[in-house]
Motif scaffolding. Structure first.
Motif, PDB file in Angstrom:
ATOM      1  N   PHE A  90     -22.701  -8.941 -56.288  1.00 50.47           N
ATOM      2  CA  PHE A  90     -22.245  -8.081 -57.372  1.00 50.47           C
ATOM      3  C   PHE A  90     -21.303  -6.994 -56.868  1.00 50.47           C
ATOM      4  N   SER A  91     -21.630  -6.386 -55.730  1.00 52.06           N
ATOM      5  CA  SER A  91     -20.813  -5.274 -55.232  1.00 52.06           C
ATOM      6  C   SER A  91     -19.435  -5.732 -54.798  1.00 52.06           C
ATOM      7  N   GLN A 134      -5.499   1.200 -53.208  1.00 49.64           N
ATOM      8  CA  GLN A 134      -4.813   2.034 -54.200  1.00 49.64           C
ATOM      9  C   GLN A 134      -5.702   2.282 -55.414  1.00 49.64           C
ATOM     10  N   PHE A 135      -6.306   1.219 -55.930  1.00 50.08           N
ATOM     11  CA  PHE A 135      -7.193   1.358 -57.084  1.00 50.08           C
ATOM     12  C   PHE A 135      -8.405   2.221 -56.735  1.00 50.08           C
ATOM     13  N   PHE A 136      -8.851   2.146 -55.487  1.00 49.23           N
ATOM     14  CA  PHE A 136     -10.000   2.940 -55.052  1.00 49.23           C
ATOM     15  C   PHE A 136      -9.697   4.428 -55.200  1.00 49.23           C
ATOM     16  N   LEU A 137      -8.509   4.858 -54.770  1.00 50.09           N
ATOM     17  CA  LEU A 137      -8.147   6.274 -54.845  1.00 50.09           C
ATOM     18  C   LEU A 137      -7.951   6.728 -56.290  1.00 50.09           C
ATOM     19  N   VAL A 138      -7.463   5.832 -57.153  1.00 50.11           N
ATOM     20  CA  VAL A 138      -7.352   6.161 -58.579  1.00 50.11           C
ATOM     21  C   VAL A 138      -8.742   6.409 -59.157  1.00 50.11           C
ATOM     22  N   VAL A 151     -11.361   7.430 -57.431  1.00 52.25           N
ATOM     23  CA  VAL A 151     -11.830   8.696 -56.851  1.00 52.25           C
ATOM     24  C   VAL A 151     -11.291   9.871 -57.665  1.00 52.25           C
ATOM     25  N   ALA A 152     -10.002   9.818 -57.980  1.00 50.74           N
ATOM     26  CA  ALA A 152      -9.376  10.894 -58.744  1.00 50.74           C
ATOM     27  C   ALA A 152     -10.013  11.025 -60.123  1.00 50.74           C
ATOM     28  N   THR A 153     -10.237   9.892 -60.776  1.00 48.41           N
ATOM     29  CA  THR A 153     -10.829   9.914 -62.109  1.00 48.41           C
ATOM     30  C   THR A 153     -12.269  10.418 -62.068  1.00 48.41           C
ATOM     31  N   ALA A 154     -12.996  10.051 -61.018  1.00 48.53           N
ATOM     32  CA  ALA A 154     -14.380  10.507 -60.869  1.00 48.53           C
ATOM     33  C   ALA A 154     -14.446  12.023 -60.724  1.00 48.53           C
ATOM     34  N   ILE A 155     -13.463  12.601 -60.054  1.00 50.70           N
ATOM     35  CA  ILE A 155     -13.463  14.047 -59.807  1.00 50.70           C
ATOM     36  C   ILE A 155     -12.890  14.833 -60.981  1.00 50.70           C
ATOM     37  N   PHE A 156     -11.752  14.357 -61.507  1.00 50.30           N
ATOM     38  CA  PHE A 156     -11.015  15.147 -62.502  1.00 50.30           C
ATOM     39  C   PHE A 156     -11.096  14.582 -63.922  1.00 50.30           C
ATOM     40  N   GLY A 157     -11.682  13.402 -64.079  1.00 48.68           N
ATOM     41  CA  GLY A 157     -11.769  12.807 -65.409  1.00 48.68           C
ATOM     42  C   GLY A 157     -10.539  12.037 -65.825  1.00 48.68           C
ATOM     43  N   ARG A 158      -9.515  12.013 -64.972  1.00 48.51           N
ATOM     44  CA  ARG A 158      -8.292  11.250 -65.230  1.00 48.51           C
ATOM     45  C   ARG A 158      -7.573  11.008 -63.901  1.00 48.51           C
ATOM     46  N   ILE A 206     -18.174   8.925 -65.036  1.00 52.08           N
ATOM     47  CA  ILE A 206     -19.313   8.106 -64.614  1.00 52.08           C
ATOM     48  C   ILE A 206     -18.840   6.704 -64.241  1.00 52.08           C
ATOM     49  N   THR A 207     -17.942   6.156 -65.071  1.00 54.80           N
ATOM     50  CA  THR A 207     -17.386   4.829 -64.795  1.00 54.80           C
ATOM     51  C   THR A 207     -16.607   4.827 -63.494  1.00 54.80           C
ATOM     52  N   ALA A 208     -15.830   5.882 -63.282  1.00 62.63           N
ATOM     53  CA  ALA A 208     -15.032   5.972 -62.060  1.00 62.63           C
ATOM     54  C   ALA A 208     -15.924   6.050 -60.825  1.00 62.63           C
ATOM     55  N   ILE A 209     -17.043   6.773 -60.930  1.00 64.27           N
ATOM     56  CA  ILE A 209     -17.991   6.843 -59.800  1.00 64.27           C
ATOM     57  C   ILE A 209     -18.515   5.453 -59.490  1.00 64.27           C
ATOM     58  N   SER A 210     -18.833   4.689 -60.537  1.00 64.52           N
ATOM     59  CA  SER A 210     -19.275   3.309 -60.339  1.00 64.52           C
ATOM     60  C   SER A 210     -18.183   2.475 -59.678  1.00 64.52           C
ATOM     61  N   ASP A 211     -16.926   2.684 -60.117  1.00 63.37           N
ATOM     62  CA  ASP A 211     -15.803   1.953 -59.520  1.00 63.37           C
ATOM     63  C   ASP A 211     -15.611   2.330 -58.057  1.00 63.37           C
ATOM     64  N   VAL A 212     -15.829   3.611 -57.759  1.00 62.45           N
ATOM     65  CA  VAL A 212     -15.726   4.059 -56.360  1.00 62.45           C
ATOM     66  C   VAL A 212     -16.761   3.323 -55.508  1.00 62.45           C
ATOM     67  N   LEU A 213     -17.987   3.270 -55.995  1.00 62.59           N
ATOM     68  CA  LEU A 213     -19.053   2.593 -55.257  1.00 62.59           C
ATOM     69  C   LEU A 213     -18.789   1.089 -55.171  1.00 62.59           C
ATOM     70  N   GLY A 214     -18.316   0.505 -56.288  1.00 56.12           N
ATOM     71  CA  GLY A 214     -17.991  -0.913 -56.274  1.00 56.12           C
ATOM     72  C   GLY A 214     -16.869  -1.229 -55.304  1.00 56.12           C
TER      73      GLY A 214
END
Length: 497
Positions: free
Chosen positions: A18-19, A104-108, A110-117, A318-326
């Motif tokens: 899954f990961s 690249q998508f990982f950093l996007v 990260v940014a969304t997880a921190i700033f909401g966008r 919250i979704t971005a945090i999940s994407d960061v972990l994924g």
């Protein structure tokens, strides 16, 4: 002295799958591209590719449970070393290019997880442009991942398991929230579900027959990567039983989640109003849909517009945090498993000795660092090279589209020959009739080939022959490079003997 390894359990294997493979954002992307009609293609791809191929991979993995070379060993044991070398090299090249884009998508995320966008376009370090800054950060990320992964499989398993739980968890959250909204709206969908919507895409880019059939490759990519788990099979507890069960359970769960999530996108998002806007694209569609779901959820509970907007932002974070972990879990597995399968599967005399040397943790550390160095060079060139580099990156992406699917032609095509082998221990057997093996193999092979062919033809129809050329050139180029390298190495070995 190597570290004491903890064997990977069934649950651990499923979470690793899954990961590194499953991404619920694939469902959201599918809804953006094809609307409800993507459900049919995901079902067809699951039935005609994912299900039969997962069972094939399960048979491969159970029979070659002691092999450390993953799919290289599968192919070599079925059709010989040279075609195995070529097929695995194409497969490896696709995943190496994937590492470039995934960072690249990982950093996007990260940014969304921190700033909401996504704020990455405003990131600057030491006077560098945002592209250059992102390039440096991507390389730092890869170096950290490689440094940790090279310390042994235990660390990879732990990180992948945590990331797998997060990846599965965000899907559950999306499904539960969408179902609550559906109940509160008394079954009313934002995007009407009709017979026409199940067969016709609302997206003008996916209305031609060529574009529709080429969507198979997108679905293949959503399901693709199951074979990468072959790289860890020698670390699985009771692999002859655990590996097939893990693949099959993961396959069933992923298929159900993909289909359910696509349908639930229409609960809160009307395609024309939310996704039919110019500012929505493949890079941000996930967060557009999630933000909108939070907004609708807030209004359904009587929140004001401003408060609902805040809730939408929280949902995006919250979704971005999940994407960061994924993304983290995928990076650990993909940095290690493909290169490990390649170097441990082939004749060690074909590659430089240092490349095949394992460290004290039984990890191909030098090869992994070489992979990081190569990916980093591509990232640096793309980040600092200007317009020509951007064009080069587009070419790489086009090359990867088909290169990621082409190796399945080798894996699926080799299966009948694998079944004809008489000297193999087969602890797991699903396909028992050789006639049935040929029928299923032919159908799956044609499905993959059709997706590849239509993906190549579609840009020509749209008046973009350059993209069509590079899309087709990818697997051909990687295959030629592998063929030449193997032939020269083989000749050198013969001369020494």
């Amino acid at each position: 002295m190597s570290e004491k390894k903890k064997k990977i359990t069934l649950i651990g294997l499923i979470l690793m799958i899954f990961s590194s493979i499953y991404g619920y954002s694939n469902s959201l992307t599918a809804f953006y591209q094809m609307g409800y009609s993507s459900i049919i293609w995901y079902v067809l791809t699951a039935v005609l590719f994912f299900l039969p191929s997962a069972l094939m991979f399960a048979e491969y993995g159970a029979s070659f449970k002691a092999a450390k070379g993953g799919i290289f060993s599968w192919l070599r044991g079925s059709i010989g070393e040279k075609p195995a070398f070529v097929g695995t090299f194409i497969w490896l090249a696709a995943w190496v290019i994937w590492l470039v884009s995934s960072t690249q998508f990982f950093l996007v995320s990260v940014a969304t997880a921190i700033f909401g966008r996504d704020t990455t376009t405003s990131w600057h370090l030491f006077g560098l442009s945002s592209d250059q800054t992102l390039g440096i950060l991507e390389i730092i990320f890869l170096v950290i991942v490689c440094a940790i992964a090279s310390k042994g499989i235990n660390g990879i398993v732990k990180i992948s398991s945590v990331c797998g739980v997060a990846t599965l968890g965000i899907s559950v959250v999306f499904i539960v929230v969408s179902l609550i909204i559906l109940l509160m709206q008394h079954g009313q969908l934002a995007e009407p579900l009709t017979a026409a919507s199940l067969v016709k895409s609302p997206n003008s880019s996916f209305t031609s027959p060529f574009a529709v059939v080429s969507f198979i490759v997108y679905a293949l990519f959503a399901y693709g990567g199951l074979e990468t788990m072959a790289g860890v099979i020698d670390n699985v507890d009771k692999p002859e039983k655990t590996f097939p069960r893990g693949l099959i359970w993961a396959m069933i769960m992923m298929t159900v989640l993909y289909i359910l999530t696509i349908f639930l996108c229409g609960v809160t998002a009307n395609w024309s109003e939310i996704l039919g806007q110019k500012n929505v694209n493949l890079a941000n569609v996930e967060y557009v849909l999630i933000n909108n779901m939070g907004l609708v959820f807030g209004k359904a509970f009587g929140l004001g517009h401003a408060q609902a907007l805040v809730l939408g932002k929280v949902f995006s974070q919250i979704t971005a945090i999940s994407d960061v972990l994924g993304g983290l879990g995928a990076a650990f597995v993909m940095l290690y498993s493909p290169i490990k399968s390649f170097i441990e599967g082939c004749d060690q005399r074909l590659l430089p000795k240092r490349l095949t040397t394992l460290n004290k943790y039984d990890m191909p550390e030098f090869a992994m660092w070489c992979e990081v160095a190569f990916v980093s060079l591509i990232i640096l060139f793309v980040s600092f090279g200007g317009n020509s580099a951007s064009a080069f990156y587009t070419i790489l992406t086009d090359m990867m589209n088909v290169s990621s699917a082409a190796p399945y032609l080798f894996l699926i095509g080799a299966f009948p020959f694998f079944k004809m082998k008489k000297d193999l221990d087969r602890p797991f057997v699903f396909y028992r009739s050789q006639k049935w093996v040929w029928i299923v193999t032919t159908i799956v092979w044609i499905v993959i080939a059709a997706g590849i062919i239509f993906t190549i033809i579609e840009p020509i129809v749209e008046g973009d022959p350059a993209t069509a050329f590079w899309t087709a050139f990818g697997p051909v180029f990687f295959g030629i490079v592998a063929w030449i390298f193997y032939s020269r190495a083989e000749k050198k070995i013969k001369d020494l003997n």
